[in-house]
Motif scaffolding. Structure first.
Motif, PDB file in Angstrom:
ATOM      1  N   ILE A  48     -64.504 -16.330 -23.167  1.00 36.80           N
ATOM      2  CA  ILE A  48     -65.077 -17.595 -23.621  1.00 36.80           C
ATOM      3  C   ILE A  48     -63.922 -18.519 -23.976  1.00 36.80           C
ATOM      4  CG2 ILE A  48     -66.520 -18.725 -25.363  1.00 36.80           C
ATOM      5  CD1 ILE A  48     -67.929 -15.958 -25.715  1.00 36.80           C
ATOM      6  N   LEU A  49     -63.857 -19.660 -23.306  1.00 35.88           N
ATOM      7  CA  LEU A  49     -62.841 -20.669 -23.601  1.00 35.88           C
ATOM      8  C   LEU A  49     -63.547 -21.815 -24.301  1.00 35.88           C
ATOM      9  CD1 LEU A  49     -60.848 -20.782 -20.225  1.00 35.88           C
ATOM     10  CD2 LEU A  49     -60.623 -19.199 -22.154  1.00 35.88           C
TER      11      LEU A  49
ATOM     12  N   GLY B  61     -57.107 -22.818 -15.495  1.00 41.76           N
ATOM     13  CA  GLY B  61     -56.841 -22.209 -14.198  1.00 41.76           C
ATOM     14  C   GLY B  61     -56.129 -20.877 -14.315  1.00 41.76           C
ATOM     15  N   SER B  62     -55.199 -20.786 -15.241  1.00 47.37           N
ATOM     16  CA  SER B  62     -54.464 -19.541 -15.446  1.00 47.37           C
ATOM     17  C   SER B  62     -55.389 -18.425 -15.937  1.00 47.37           C
ATOM     18  CB  SER B  62     -53.326 -19.777 -16.435  1.00 47.37           C
ATOM     19  OG  SER B  62     -52.574 -18.605 -16.607  1.00 47.37           O
ATOM     20  N   VAL B  63     -56.316 -18.758 -16.824  1.00 46.35           N
ATOM     21  CA  VAL B  63     -57.277 -17.753 -17.301  1.00 46.35           C
ATOM     22  C   VAL B  63     -58.175 -17.296 -16.147  1.00 46.35           C
ATOM     23  CG1 VAL B  63     -59.214 -17.319 -18.855  1.00 46.35           C
ATOM     24  CG2 VAL B  63     -57.172 -18.488 -19.704  1.00 46.35           C
ATOM     25  N   PHE B  64     -58.559 -18.205 -15.274  1.00 48.41           N
ATOM     26  CA  PHE B  64     -59.336 -17.800 -14.093  1.00 48.41           C
ATOM     27  C   PHE B  64     -58.554 -16.804 -13.249  1.00 48.41           C
ATOM     28  CE2 PHE B  64     -62.463 -21.160 -14.741  1.00 48.41           C
ATOM     29  CZ  PHE B  64     -63.603 -20.622 -14.147  1.00 48.41           C
ATOM     30  N   ARG B  65     -57.265 -17.037 -13.066  1.00 47.34           N
ATOM     31  CA  ARG B  65     -56.446 -16.126 -12.267  1.00 47.34           C
ATOM     32  C   ARG B  65     -56.346 -14.755 -12.913  1.00 47.34           C
ATOM     33  NH1 ARG B  65     -51.035 -18.821 -10.277  1.00 47.34           N
ATOM     34  NH2 ARG B  65     -50.213 -16.784  -9.799  1.00 47.34           N
ATOM     35  N   THR B  66     -56.172 -14.731 -14.223  1.00 50.84           N
ATOM     36  CA  THR B  66     -56.143 -13.457 -14.946  1.00 50.84           C
ATOM     37  C   THR B  66     -57.486 -12.744 -14.806  1.00 50.84           C
ATOM     38  OG1 THR B  66     -54.483 -14.247 -16.509  1.00 50.84           O
ATOM     39  CG2 THR B  66     -55.851 -12.402 -17.232  1.00 50.84           C
ATOM     40  N   ALA B  67     -58.562 -13.491 -14.943  1.00 52.28           N
ATOM     41  CA  ALA B  67     -59.906 -12.911 -14.816  1.00 52.28           C
ATOM     42  C   ALA B  67     -60.115 -12.316 -13.427  1.00 52.28           C
ATOM     43  CB  ALA B  67     -60.965 -13.965 -15.125  1.00 52.28           C
ATOM     44  N   ASP B  68     -59.622 -12.988 -12.413  1.00 52.30           N
ATOM     45  CA  ASP B  68     -59.719 -12.460 -11.053  1.00 52.30           C
ATOM     46  C   ASP B  68     -58.919 -11.166 -10.929  1.00 52.30           C
ATOM     47  OD1 ASP B  68     -60.191 -13.270  -7.908  1.00 52.30           O
ATOM     48  OD2 ASP B  68     -58.234 -12.314  -8.235  1.00 52.30           O
ATOM     49  N   ALA B  69     -57.705 -11.157 -11.466  1.00 52.13           N
ATOM     50  CA  ALA B  69     -56.822  -9.996 -11.334  1.00 52.13           C
ATOM     51  C   ALA B  69     -57.436  -8.731 -11.928  1.00 52.13           C
ATOM     52  CB  ALA B  69     -55.477 -10.284 -12.004  1.00 52.13           C
ATOM     53  N   PHE B  70     -58.230  -8.887 -12.993  1.00 52.04           N
ATOM     54  CA  PHE B  70     -58.776  -7.720 -13.694  1.00 52.04           C
ATOM     55  C   PHE B  70     -60.286  -7.583 -13.533  1.00 52.04           C
ATOM     56  CE2 PHE B  70     -54.741  -8.628 -15.803  1.00 52.04           C
ATOM     57  CZ  PHE B  70     -54.122  -7.411 -15.602  1.00 52.04           C
TER      58      PHE B  70
ATOM     59  N   VAL C 190     -63.332 -14.619 -27.469  1.00 50.83           N
ATOM     60  CA  VAL C 190     -63.345 -16.065 -27.670  1.00 50.83           C
ATOM     61  C   VAL C 190     -61.924 -16.562 -27.879  1.00 50.83           C
ATOM     62  CG1 VAL C 190     -64.269 -17.971 -29.039  1.00 50.83           C
ATOM     63  CG2 VAL C 190     -65.621 -15.867 -28.772  1.00 50.83           C
ATOM     64  N   PHE C 191     -61.506 -17.495 -27.018  1.00 46.61           N
ATOM     65  CA  PHE C 191     -60.201 -18.141 -27.111  1.00 46.61           C
ATOM     66  C   PHE C 191     -60.436 -19.612 -27.404  1.00 46.61           C
ATOM     67  CE2 PHE C 191     -59.747 -14.486 -24.378  1.00 46.61           C
ATOM     68  CZ  PHE C 191     -58.593 -13.886 -24.839  1.00 46.61           C
ATOM     69  N   GLY C 192     -59.630 -20.176 -28.303  1.00 43.98           N
ATOM     70  CA  GLY C 192     -59.881 -21.534 -28.760  1.00 43.98           C
ATOM     71  C   GLY C 192     -58.887 -22.572 -28.291  1.00 43.98           C
ATOM     72  N   ASN C 193     -59.027 -23.721 -28.876  1.00 42.03           N
ATOM     73  CA  ASN C 193     -58.236 -24.907 -28.597  1.00 42.03           C
ATOM     74  C   ASN C 193     -56.743 -24.653 -28.808  1.00 42.03           C
ATOM     75  OD1 ASN C 193     -56.943 -27.483 -30.019  1.00 42.03           O
ATOM     76  ND2 ASN C 193     -58.458 -28.193 -28.547  1.00 42.03           N
ATOM     77  N   GLU C 194     -55.920 -25.291 -27.983  1.00 36.83           N
ATOM     78  CA  GLU C 194     -54.471 -25.101 -28.032  1.00 36.83           C
ATOM     79  C   GLU C 194     -53.853 -25.481 -29.371  1.00 36.83           C
ATOM     80  OE1 GLU C 194     -55.418 -25.861 -23.654  1.00 36.83           O
ATOM     81  OE2 GLU C 194     -56.176 -26.562 -25.573  1.00 36.83           O
ATOM     82  N   VAL C 195     -54.427 -26.430 -30.080  1.00 36.17           N
ATOM     83  CA  VAL C 195     -53.866 -26.877 -31.355  1.00 36.17           C
ATOM     84  C   VAL C 195     -54.569 -26.206 -32.530  1.00 36.17           C
ATOM     85  CG1 VAL C 195     -53.480 -28.868 -32.870  1.00 36.17           C
ATOM     86  CG2 VAL C 195     -53.138 -29.088 -30.393  1.00 36.17           C
ATOM     87  N   TYR C 196     -55.895 -26.170 -32.509  1.00 34.88           N
ATOM     88  CA  TYR C 196     -56.673 -25.728 -33.664  1.00 34.88           C
ATOM     89  C   TYR C 196     -57.178 -24.287 -33.574  1.00 34.88           C
ATOM     90  CZ  TYR C 196     -56.549 -30.726 -34.295  1.00 34.88           C
ATOM     91  OH  TYR C 196     -56.114 -32.014 -34.425  1.00 34.88           O
ATOM     92  N   GLY C 197     -57.015 -23.657 -32.430  1.00 41.15           N
ATOM     93  CA  GLY C 197     -57.472 -22.276 -32.276  1.00 41.15           C
ATOM     94  C   GLY C 197     -58.981 -22.182 -32.174  1.00 41.15           C
ATOM     95  N   VAL C 198     -59.506 -21.018 -32.523  1.00 39.39           N
ATOM     96  CA  VAL C 198     -60.951 -20.799 -32.507  1.00 39.39           C
ATOM     97  C   VAL C 198     -61.536 -21.463 -33.747  1.00 39.39           C
ATOM     98  CG1 VAL C 198     -62.797 -19.067 -32.496  1.00 39.39           C
ATOM     99  CG2 VAL C 198     -60.656 -18.612 -31.262  1.00 39.39           C
ATOM    100  N   ALA C 199     -62.560 -22.271 -33.549  1.00 38.34           N
ATOM    101  CA  ALA C 199     -63.199 -22.985 -34.664  1.00 38.34           C
ATOM    102  C   ALA C 199     -63.741 -21.993 -35.689  1.00 38.34           C
ATOM    103  CB  ALA C 199     -64.325 -23.866 -34.136  1.00 38.34           C
TER     104      ALA C 199
ATOM    105  N   SER D  74     -48.148 -18.838 -32.961  1.00 41.73           N
ATOM    106  CA  SER D  74     -49.187 -18.970 -31.953  1.00 41.73           C
ATOM    107  C   SER D  74     -48.595 -18.709 -30.576  1.00 41.73           C
ATOM    108  CB  SER D  74     -49.807 -20.373 -31.991  1.00 41.73           C
ATOM    109  OG  SER D  74     -48.860 -21.341 -31.597  1.00 41.73           O
ATOM    110  N   LEU D  75     -49.478 -18.355 -29.666  1.00 39.93           N
ATOM    111  CA  LEU D  75     -49.115 -18.169 -28.264  1.00 39.93           C
ATOM    112  C   LEU D  75     -49.971 -19.119 -27.436  1.00 39.93           C
ATOM    113  CD1 LEU D  75     -49.127 -14.277 -28.179  1.00 39.93           C
ATOM    114  CD2 LEU D  75     -47.114 -15.736 -27.918  1.00 39.93           C
ATOM    115  N   ASN D  76     -49.483 -19.462 -26.277  1.00 36.59           N
ATOM    116  CA  ASN D  76     -50.284 -20.254 -25.351  1.00 36.59           C
ATOM    117  C   ASN D  76     -51.582 -19.503 -25.063  1.00 36.59           C
ATOM    118  OD1 ASN D  76     -51.085 -20.768 -22.395  1.00 36.59           O
ATOM    119  ND2 ASN D  76     -49.843 -22.547 -22.938  1.00 36.59           N
ATOM    120  N   ILE D  77     -52.679 -20.234 -24.944  1.00 36.59           N
ATOM    121  CA  ILE D  77     -53.986 -19.590 -24.756  1.00 36.59           C
ATOM    122  C   ILE D  77     -54.017 -18.728 -23.493  1.00 36.59           C
ATOM    123  CG2 ILE D  77     -54.954 -21.676 -23.770  1.00 36.59           C
ATOM    124  CD1 ILE D  77     -57.213 -19.941 -23.502  1.00 36.59           C
ATOM    125  N   SER D  78     -53.401 -19.173 -22.416  1.00 36.10           N
ATOM    126  CA  SER D  78     -53.429 -18.360 -21.203  1.00 36.10           C
ATOM    127  C   SER D  78     -52.577 -17.099 -21.364  1.00 36.10           C
ATOM    128  CB  SER D  78     -52.991 -19.169 -19.985  1.00 36.10           C
ATOM    129  OG  SER D  78     -51.671 -19.602 -20.099  1.00 36.10           O
TER     130      SER D  78
END
Length: 178
Positions: A28-29, A39-48, A126-135, A156-160
């Motif tokens: 969940i993004l 797009g990067s999360v889609f690629r990871t999702a495809d890989a696994f 659940v993965f959240g916003n790049e600045v505020y994280g998961v609400a 913090s780490l990049n969401i992807s």
């Protein structure tokens, strides 16, 4: 060692992917701003072989040329759906007996390396916003939270990157493929 040619990688066709048994993970993004992260999360999702991605709130949806730049066709393989309200989605998934977990730094979070999976259980991450994280509302609605331990000066780490780390860890713990 010799680098393998693409023809040697035995990649699935789109139809083979769609017919394959999926890893029992849902991503969940929520309010993810960066089209490249999506797009990067889609690629990871495809890989696994991830079951599905939900794109919530302001998270952009395919088709989109900027998402496509990093997804490289994974938007054609991975099942996805846009849902406006992440809390309503989390509530629905929980009613379907799916364990929902925010990937966030919160009180009483379980560190990723200590998280134990239950066999034959489906999980939604659940993965959240790049600045505020998961609400906070989404955190409160989840069954629990997983934190990726970090030892440096940043908190913090990049969401992807986070998605890749957590998906890989749970994929291994599930002893997937079976």
């Amino acid at each position: 060692m010799r680098k393998l040619e693409n023809s040697e990688l035995e990649r699935k066709s789109i139809s083979d992917f769609k017919q394959s048994q999926k890893t029992p993970l849902i991503l969940i993004l929520d309010d993810v701003r960066s089209l490249h992260n999506i797009g990067s999360v889609f690629r990871t999702a495809d890989a696994f072989l991830i079951e599905k991605i939900y794109l919530c709130g302001i998270t952009a949806t395919p088709p989109n040329k900027e998402i496509h730049k990093t997804a490289l066709g994974a938007t054609d393989t991975v099942s996805w759906e846009h849902v406006e309200n992440v809390v309503e989605l989390i509530t629905k998934l929980k009613k379907d007996n799916i364990i929902t977990l925010a990937i966030e730094q919160v009180e009483n979070a379980v560190f990723l390396q200590d998280f134990k999976i239950t066999s034959d259980q489906k999980y939604a991450l659940v993965f959240g916003n790049e600045v505020y994280g998961v609400a906070q509302e989404a955190v409160a609605a989840c069954n629990g939270c997983i934190e990726i331990p970090q030892l440096g000066t940043k908190h913090s780490l990049n969401i992807s990157v986070s998605a890749g780390i957590v998906v890989w860890d749970l994929f291994q713990k599930m002893n997937w493929p079976k």
